[in-house]
Each structure stands twice: as structure tokens, then as C-alpha cells.
Design a protein around this motif. Structure first.
Motif, PDB file in Angstrom:
ATOM      1  N   ASN A   1       3.569  -4.881  -9.991  1.00 25.44           N
ATOM      2  CA  ASN A   1       4.561  -5.850 -10.444  1.00 25.44           C
ATOM      3  C   ASN A   1       6.001  -5.443 -10.153  1.00 25.44           C
ATOM      4  O   ASN A   1       6.892  -6.294 -10.128  1.00 25.44           O
ATOM      5  CB  ASN A   1       4.407  -6.096 -11.954  1.00 25.44           C
ATOM      6  N   ASN A   2       6.238  -4.170  -9.951  1.00 21.05           N
ATOM      7  CA  ASN A   2       7.595  -3.718  -9.643  1.00 21.05           C
ATOM      8  C   ASN A   2       7.662  -3.083  -8.256  1.00 21.05           C
ATOM      9  O   ASN A   2       8.664  -2.478  -7.899  1.00 21.05           O
ATOM     10  CB  ASN A   2       8.059  -2.705 -10.704  1.00 21.05           C
ATOM     11  N   LEU A   3       6.585  -3.245  -7.479  1.00 23.26           N
ATOM     12  CA  LEU A   3       6.534  -2.605  -6.168  1.00 23.26           C
ATOM     13  C   LEU A   3       7.596  -3.149  -5.232  1.00 23.26           C
ATOM     14  O   LEU A   3       8.158  -2.409  -4.420  1.00 23.26           O
ATOM     15  CB  LEU A   3       5.138  -2.806  -5.554  1.00 23.26           C
ATOM     16  N   ILE A   4       7.914  -4.438  -5.347  1.00 26.40           N
ATOM     17  CA  ILE A   4       8.904  -5.019  -4.444  1.00 26.40           C
ATOM     18  C   ILE A   4      10.269  -4.355  -4.620  1.00 26.40           C
ATOM     19  O   ILE A   4      11.028  -4.195  -3.660  1.00 26.40           O
ATOM     20  CB  ILE A   4       9.013  -6.550  -4.648  1.00 26.40           C
ATOM     21  N   THR A   5      10.589  -3.931  -5.838  1.00 28.48           N
ATOM     22  CA  THR A   5      11.849  -3.230  -6.087  1.00 28.48           C
ATOM     23  C   THR A   5      11.884  -1.903  -5.339  1.00 28.48           C
ATOM     24  O   THR A   5      12.890  -1.539  -4.710  1.00 28.48           O
ATOM     25  CB  THR A   5      12.038  -2.993  -7.594  1.00 28.48           C
ATOM     26  N   TYR A   6      10.772  -1.161  -5.390  1.00 31.07           N
ATOM     27  CA  TYR A   6      10.680   0.129  -4.711  1.00 31.07           C
ATOM     28  C   TYR A   6      10.716  -0.047  -3.191  1.00 31.07           C
ATOM     29  O   TYR A   6      11.424   0.673  -2.485  1.00 31.07           O
ATOM     30  CB  TYR A   6       9.396   0.842  -5.134  1.00 31.07           C
ATOM     31  N   VAL A   7       9.962  -1.038  -2.695  1.00 28.07           N
ATOM     32  CA  VAL A   7       9.898  -1.269  -1.241  1.00 28.07           C
ATOM     33  C   VAL A   7      11.253  -1.712  -0.706  1.00 28.07           C
ATOM     34  O   VAL A   7      11.696  -1.272   0.365  1.00 28.07           O
ATOM     35  CB  VAL A   7       8.817  -2.318  -0.913  1.00 28.07           C
ATOM     36  N   PHE A   8      11.937  -2.562  -1.454  1.00 24.22           N
ATOM     37  CA  PHE A   8      13.213  -3.117  -1.011  1.00 24.22           C
ATOM     38  C   PHE A   8      14.355  -2.109  -1.171  1.00 24.22           C
ATOM     39  O   PHE A   8      15.152  -1.891  -0.250  1.00 24.22           O
ATOM     40  CB  PHE A   8      13.517  -4.387  -1.803  1.00 24.22           C
ATOM     41  N   ASN A   9      14.437  -1.456  -2.327  1.00 26.96           N
ATOM     42  CA  ASN A   9      15.574  -0.572  -2.629  1.00 26.96           C
ATOM     43  C   ASN A   9      15.404   0.841  -2.096  1.00 26.96           C
ATOM     44  O   ASN A   9      16.395   1.467  -1.682  1.00 26.96           O
ATOM     45  CB  ASN A   9      15.810  -0.503  -4.135  1.00 26.96           C
ATOM     46  N   ASP A  10      14.179   1.374  -2.109  1.00 28.79           N
ATOM     47  CA  ASP A  10      13.964   2.769  -1.732  1.00 28.79           C
ATOM     48  C   ASP A  10      13.437   2.936  -0.311  1.00 28.79           C
ATOM     49  O   ASP A  10      13.812   3.876   0.381  1.00 28.79           O
ATOM     50  CB  ASP A  10      13.002   3.451  -2.709  1.00 28.79           C
ATOM     51  N   MET A  11      12.545   2.018   0.096  1.00 27.30           N
ATOM     52  CA  MET A  11      12.005   2.116   1.448  1.00 27.30           C
ATOM     53  C   MET A  11      12.784   1.249   2.443  1.00 27.30           C
ATOM     54  O   MET A  11      12.550   1.311   3.651  1.00 27.30           O
ATOM     55  CB  MET A  11      10.523   1.704   1.460  1.00 27.30           C
ATOM     56  N   HIS A  12      13.696   0.392   1.925  1.00 24.89           N
ATOM     57  CA  HIS A  12      14.651  -0.385   2.732  1.00 24.89           C
ATOM     58  C   HIS A  12      14.009  -1.393   3.691  1.00 24.89           C
ATOM     59  O   HIS A  12      14.560  -1.659   4.767  1.00 24.89           O
ATOM     60  CB  HIS A  12      15.572   0.557   3.526  1.00 24.89           C
ATOM     61  N   PHE A  13      12.880  -1.954   3.308  1.00 27.66           N
ATOM     62  CA  PHE A  13      12.321  -3.049   4.095  1.00 27.66           C
ATOM     63  C   PHE A  13      13.060  -4.331   3.748  1.00 27.66           C
ATOM     64  O   PHE A  13      13.497  -4.524   2.614  1.00 27.66           O
ATOM     65  CB  PHE A  13      10.827  -3.216   3.799  1.00 27.66           C
ATOM     66  N   PRO A  14      13.241  -5.261   4.696  1.00 28.00           N
ATOM     67  CA  PRO A  14      13.897  -6.540   4.406  1.00 28.00           C
ATOM     68  C   PRO A  14      13.140  -7.296   3.311  1.00 28.00           C
ATOM     69  O   PRO A  14      11.950  -7.066   3.083  1.00 28.00           O
ATOM     70  CB  PRO A  14      13.840  -7.291   5.739  1.00 28.00           C
ATOM     71  N   LEU A  15      13.837  -8.235   2.659  1.00 32.32           N
ATOM     72  CA  LEU A  15      13.268  -8.919   1.497  1.00 32.32           C
ATOM     73  C   LEU A  15      11.968  -9.649   1.829  1.00 32.32           C
ATOM     74  O   LEU A  15      10.970  -9.504   1.122  1.00 32.32           O
ATOM     75  CB  LEU A  15      14.285  -9.910   0.917  1.00 32.32           C
ATOM     76  N   SER A  16      11.969 -10.453   2.897  1.00 32.39           N
ATOM     77  CA  SER A  16      10.757 -11.211   3.215  1.00 32.39           C
ATOM     78  C   SER A  16       9.614 -10.275   3.596  1.00 32.39           C
ATOM     79  O   SER A  16       8.453 -10.505   3.226  1.00 32.39           O
ATOM     80  CB  SER A  16      11.024 -12.203   4.355  1.00 32.39           C
ATOM     81  N   LYS A  17       9.929  -9.184   4.321  1.00 32.71           N
ATOM     82  CA  LYS A  17       8.899  -8.207   4.676  1.00 32.71           C
ATOM     83  C   LYS A  17       8.422  -7.462   3.435  1.00 32.71           C
ATOM     84  O   LYS A  17       7.225  -7.172   3.293  1.00 32.71           O
ATOM     85  CB  LYS A  17       9.432  -7.222   5.711  1.00 32.71           C
ATOM     86  N   SER A  18       9.336  -7.171   2.513  1.00 35.36           N
ATOM     87  CA  SER A  18       8.969  -6.512   1.258  1.00 35.36           C
ATOM     88  C   SER A  18       8.001  -7.375   0.463  1.00 35.36           C
ATOM     89  O   SER A  18       7.006  -6.885  -0.087  1.00 35.36           O
ATOM     90  CB  SER A  18      10.221  -6.221   0.422  1.00 35.36           C
ATOM     91  N   ALA A  19       8.305  -8.679   0.403  1.00 35.05           N
ATOM     92  CA  ALA A  19       7.425  -9.611  -0.318  1.00 35.05           C
ATOM     93  C   ALA A  19       6.046  -9.637   0.321  1.00 35.05           C
ATOM     94  O   ALA A  19       5.016  -9.649  -0.368  1.00 35.05           O
ATOM     95  CB  ALA A  19       8.031 -11.010  -0.340  1.00 35.05           C
TER      96      ALA A  19
END
Length: 602
Positions: free
Chosen positions: A55-73
Motif C-alpha cells: 500500500n505504500n510501495l509507490i512512495t518508495y518506488v517514486f521517492n527512493d528508487m526515482h521511477f517516473p509516476l506512471s511507471k511507479s504505478a
């Protein structure tokens, strides 16, 4: 089937359950709600661990791993989709080779190793891309060995959790002896209690664990998930002496494949008008074919999908192989699987809506005012806890108030049938996307930053719909399954989650492609929600949801009509001629009809 070719009743098959040492189970010692509680302990703690990550993975992927938002989703939805798709593997291994207990234990440790690896990567800066304050050319996404470690950890969790999920539900349900009417009635209660354990795990994950991730770091948060998973495994092992274990029965796909091969090889044959002439509809099955029928309950013959009945046509003196001649029980189990596929398909859009609440709605909350008191901010992912706070009160009320009241009108022990429960949830889910679209429109046009609680209704509405749909679907599939296929058919309910999340990824890509032009990107192509058109995407999902609801009404009515016609044409009418009829009750009635001499009892 014994050496004399007599029919083994459901009771006899069910009594094949063994304890942890392989000895026959004792009714007063093994199984029941006491044993199921230990399984529900694993359900709660595993849900707590995986929900805190998912449920909070998108925050980690977007903020820490720096993937773009649509790719993070898409990374999040693909991960969750894989979790549920792999439930088929877990169900197959359990029913065919390992048994549910050993499948849970083995893959529980696989999931635990994934949580540990995620925690290690989140803790060590050299295993993550360089940190930066905003997405820019200098803020590159994770690549190389850093991305590899991330994906390995993520999919260790996916493999472990996926193979666990169907076995938790089916192993807990197996603790109730269905030939005992008192314990059989407790099955519906068990499914509600299992969902209550699920809600408690989600609630703790979305409040305490997400708060830990936000304030103490994702490394500590992932570590807490690993600890929760370890406690769940301890709970599972603690009840080992009380469990009723269903031994694996060999490949569950072989009898199914035999039906299709036999039916195709006899496709030019004409089905007899007298169904008593079909092989296996009487007690005359040769000994060399008995193994093929051990995986199926003795089901009543039905008139649907008559082309499959050709697999039961005898064309010689009985020396045909199992790939040329099948029993009615085998064919009826295949008919059950085919008949539930449309019901399964109608829940995919429902889970596509769930995918939005775990991805775009979290980012929607990030663009709103998260302050609820001086110096205190609510993590956007924690907003998903609101429906679970509601559900921990609603589920007991549903079980203690709604079920008895509805049961007086329907005559059902579960209040309403599983299919009616699923349909109610699918209808309610549409309004979750309507609410999300209206709030996003208001957020885009508001001169002030809206409070994050404006998006609470979409979570509340969906939580209510999930209480109906998720529990109803699991109960429906479990009740449709025969001996030896409970875990696999239960796993099909989780595949609906998988396809729903995969469809979400496909819809995002498709919508972006269709709505883009040479001068501007698509509805969801930017990393800025103020530039994207998330509101239009929500309206699209609302429209798809209502169309899907009417589609479900059609298929559920067809399923009900099939059951009703089967009941009316049978010599013995099953006690419940409505949607989601318990096939084991059919077997019990058929066994009584065949006479006591043909039953191997205790």
C-alpha cells in the motif's frame, strides 16, 4: 472407489484427513474453530506485512528508487498482480504434491527472505540511486544491480505471498468437517472471521506500520514487515498438532485433461437420452479407472455443457483407458470450472478499481493538505485504513445481525447466497470511482489546498463493497470445489485480483496512448496531477464498473438457471436450488439415494 467398485461417499473422502503424523484425524481433537484460529493468526500477520509494503510501495518506488509516476504505478500494480497470479501455483502445489501446511511453511520463508532483502536495500545508500529533492535530469531512476536487487526482493515477496494466500483460506476451511451439519454451518462464519483477520492486518499496516515507514524510514518499516511475517509463521506452526490435513492427491490437471481428450476423441458420438447409460452414473466403474475418480466428489449429472458428456460414453466392453472413458464425477467437476469462469471474469473490473486506490489515490492524497493537527501529518497511504476501521465494526454486525435477519427470508445459513453477496459489492464499487472523480475535479479547481479527508469517501465506499464481493467470491469458489481442488479453486479468486491489477496497467498505457497528441501528452502522462486528467480516468472506470455490473447480473442468472434446471431434472432435488449451490450437498443426497450398501462409512 474400493476394490468392489462401490462408491465412496463424501463422508468417507472427508475422513481421509490426517494429523501431522499422518494418522487419521479424531473429530473431538482435530479441526474446528480452535485449529482455524492459528491459521487466521498467519492470515492477520502476513496481511499486515504485505499490506505495509504494497500500500505504500509507490512512495518508495517514486521517492527512493526515482521511477517516473506512471511507471511507479505500473510497478506496484504488476507486483500486486503477480502476487495474486502466483496463487494458482500455490493452489496447484498444495492440492497435487505438498499439502496446504507445507506449502504455507515453505513459501512463508520465501516471503520472509524478500522482506529482509528489501529492508537491507532500503537501509544501505549504496544499494539505492543517489537521493535528490525533485525529479530532474540529475535524479536518475535505479538501474543495473540496484534495480536487480529491488526486483529480486520484490518478487521473492510476490512468490511467497502468492503461494500462501489460497492455502491460508482453504486450510482454515478444511478444519470444518462438512459432513457434520453443525460444523458445516460454521463455514460461512469462518469466511467472515477470516476477512475480519484480513481487515485487522490491513488496519495495523496502514496506521502503525506506514507511520513507522514515514517517520523512521522505509528500512525500519520493511524490517517490521519481516518481523510480522515471522510471528505469522510461528502462529502457523503452533497449531500443527490440531490441524486436519488433506493429503495431496497427485496432479489435479490430469483428470481435467482426460475429460477434454475423451470428449474430443468421441466428438462424433451421440449422447444417450438416458443419462443412466453414462459411465460412472451407476456403480459399475471398473477397478482400473477408479484412480481417475478419486479426485472428485460424486456429483450429480447436469444438463449443461452436454458435449462433455461424450467423455462418458462407453463404446466397448469396458477396457478403455482413462483418456478414452471418464466418469460422470470427473465431467461434472470440469463443468463446474467452466461455469464459474464468467463469474470470475466479472470481478476483474472490481479489482482494477482497487488498483487505483493503492496507486493514484495515494498520490492524489499527497497533493492535498495532510495536516490534521499542529505538527502532525497523516501519511497519504494511511488513508486506506479508514474503511478497515469501519469494517472491524461492520463485519461482526453483518455476522450477528444481518445474517440471521436475512436468513429468515432466504432460508440460507449465510443470509444471502455468495453470488448475491458478490453482486451487491460490484454495484457499490461503482460509486467509489464516482466519488473519486468528483473529489479530483474539486481538487483541480479549488483555489485552496483541500484536506486529505476529502478522498476518504472513495475508500469507505470501496471498503464496504469489498466486504461483500471478496468474501462472497471466496465462499462461492470454495463451495463449488470438490475434494482435492479446494486450494486451486480458491486460488482462482485471487487471480481476479491479479488480472484486475494487470488490467489497470494496461488501461493506464492505453489511455495515455489514445488521449495523447502531438502537442500534449495523455491523461496520465505527466508526473504532476495538476496537469494530468485523473478525474476523467476515474469517470472512465465508473462507466466500466456499471457496465460490468449488468454483465454480472446476466452471468449470475445463467448460473442460477443452470442450477435450477439441474435440480428439477434430477431424481433427487438438492436442498438448495439457488445460486452458489453446495456441490457437496448434492453428493450427500446422491449417496443416500444409492443406498447404504454402496457407501463405505467410518
Amino acid at each position: 472407489m474400493n476394490s468392489r467398485g462401490d462408491t465412496i461417499s463424501t463422508t468417507a473422502v472427508d475422513d481421509m484427513s490426517v494429523d501431522w503424523k499422518g494418522r487419521p484425524c479424531k473429530p473431538n481433537k482435530h479441526g474446528g474453530m480452535t485449529a482455524a484460529v492459528f491459521v487466521l493468526g498467519l492470515q492477520a500477520f502476513e496481511m499486515m506485512a504485505i499490506a505495509a509494503v504494497g500500500n505504500n510501495l509507490i512512495t518508495y518506488v517514486f521517492n527512493d528508487m526515482h521511477f517516473p509516476l506512471s511507471k511507479s504505478a505500473n510497478i506496484v500494480t504488476n507486483f500486486i498482480g503477480t502476487v495474486f497470479l502466483l496463487s494458482l501455483l500455490g493452489g496447484f502445489l498444495s492440492d497435487s504434491y505438498l499439502g496446504s501446511f507445507w506449502t504455507m511453511l515453505i513459501f512463508g520463508f520465501v516471503e520472509l527472505s524478500g522482506f529482509i532483502l528489501l529492508s537491507v536495500q532500503a537501509h544501505l545508500p549504496q544499494l539505492r540511486p543517489a537521493q535528490c529533492k525533485m525529479i530532474s535530469e540529475n535524479c536518475l531512476e535505479a538501474k543495473g544491480y540496484k534495480a536487480l536487487i529491488f526486483y529480486v526482493a520484490l518478487y521473492l515477496v510476490a512468490v511467497g505471498s502468492g503461494c500462501l494466500k489460497p492455502n491460508i483460506i482453504s486450510h482454515g476451511a478444511d478444519q470444518f468437517r462438512k459432513e457434520d451439519s453443525k460444523q458445516s454451518k460454521k463455514l460461512s462464519t469462518y469466511f467472515n472471521v477470516a476477512y475480519f483477520a484480513f481487515c485487522m492486518g490491513e488496519l495495523i499496516a496502514l496506521t502503525l506500520l506506514v507511520w513507522v515507514q514515514t517517520h523512521s524510514g522505509m528500512d525500519v518499516g520493511f524490517g517490521v514487515s519481516a518481523a510480522a511475517m515471522a510471528v505469522g509463521l510461528i502462529s502457523l506452526v503452533s497449531g500443527v498438532a490440531l490441524y486436519r490435513n488433506k493429503p495431496p492427491r497427485g496432479s489435479i490437471f490430469t483428470p481435467i485433461a482426460q475429460v477434454f481428450v475423451a470428449a474430443f476423441s468421441k466428438r462424433k458420438q451421440i449422447c444417450p437420452s438416458n443419462t443412466e447409460m453414462l459411465h460412472g452414473n451407476q456403480n459399475n466403474v471398473p477397478n482400473h479407472l477408479s484412480a481417475a475418480s478419486t479426485n472428485t466428489t460424486n456429483l450429480l449429472h447436469t444438463e449443461k455443457f452436454r458435449f462433455l458428456d461424450k467423455a462418458c460414453i462407453k463404446i466397448d466392453d469396458g477396457s478403455e483407458s482413462p483418456w478414452r472413458l471418464c466418469t460422470v464425477a470427473q465431467v461434472e467437476q470440469v463443468k463446474v470450472i467452466i461455469s464459474v469462469i464468467p463469474i470470475f471474469a466479472c470481478t476483474i473490473i472490481f479489482n482494477t478499481i482497487l488498483a487505483q486506490l493503492q496507486t493514484f489515490s495515494v498520490q492524489q492524497g499527497s497533493a492535498m493538505n495532510t495536516h490534521i493537527a499542529k505538527g502532525f501529518q497523516i501519511p497519504p497511504a494511511s488513508l486506506q485504513a479508514i474503511p478497515y476501521i469501519m469494517l472491524i465494526f461492520l463485519i461482526p454486525l453483518y455476522e450477528t445481525v444481518f445474517v440471521p435477519v436475512a436468513g429468515k427470508f432466504t432460508g440460507s445459513d449465510s443470509g444471502i447466497s455468495p453470488l448475491q453477496r458478490v453482486g451487491t459489492g460490484l454495484f457499490i464499487a461503482t460509486f467509489s470511482m464516482v466519488s473519486a472523480a468528483l473529489v479530483e475535479t474539486k481538487r483541480r479547481h479549488s483555489s485552496e489546498t483541500l484536506s486529505i479527508f476529502w478522498i476518504a469517501p472513495q475508500f469507505l465506499i470501496f471498503g464496504l463493497s469489498e466486504m461483500f464481493t471478496a468474501v462472497g467470491l471466496i465462499e462461492f469458489f470454495y463451495m463449488q470445489s470438490s475434494e482435492g481442488m479446494q486450494s486451486f479453486l480458491t486460488a482462482m479468486t485471487y487471480c481476479s485480483y491479479s488480472f484486475g491489477f494487470y488490467l489497470s496497467s494496461l488501461l493506464v498505457s492505453l489511455v495515455n496512448k489514445v488521449t495523447s497528441s502531438s502537442s500534449k501528452g495523455g491523461w496520465l502522462s505527466d508526473n504532476d496531477l495538476n496537469k494530468d486528467r485523473l478525474d476523467l480516468f476515474y469517470w472512465l472506470l465508473a462507466a466500466l464498473s456499471i457496465v460490468n455490473f449488468f454483465n454480472y447480473i446476466f452471468w449470475s442468472k445463467c448460473h442460477s438457471d443452470h442450477n435450477s434446471s439441474s435440480s428439477s431434472s434430477s431424481a433427487i432435488n438438492p436442498p438448495n436450488g439457488f445460486c452458489g449451490e453446495d456441490l457437496e450437498k448434492q453428493s450427500f443426497n446422491l449417496s443416500k439415494h444409492n443406498g447404504a450398501n454402496n457407501i463405505i462409512s467410518n
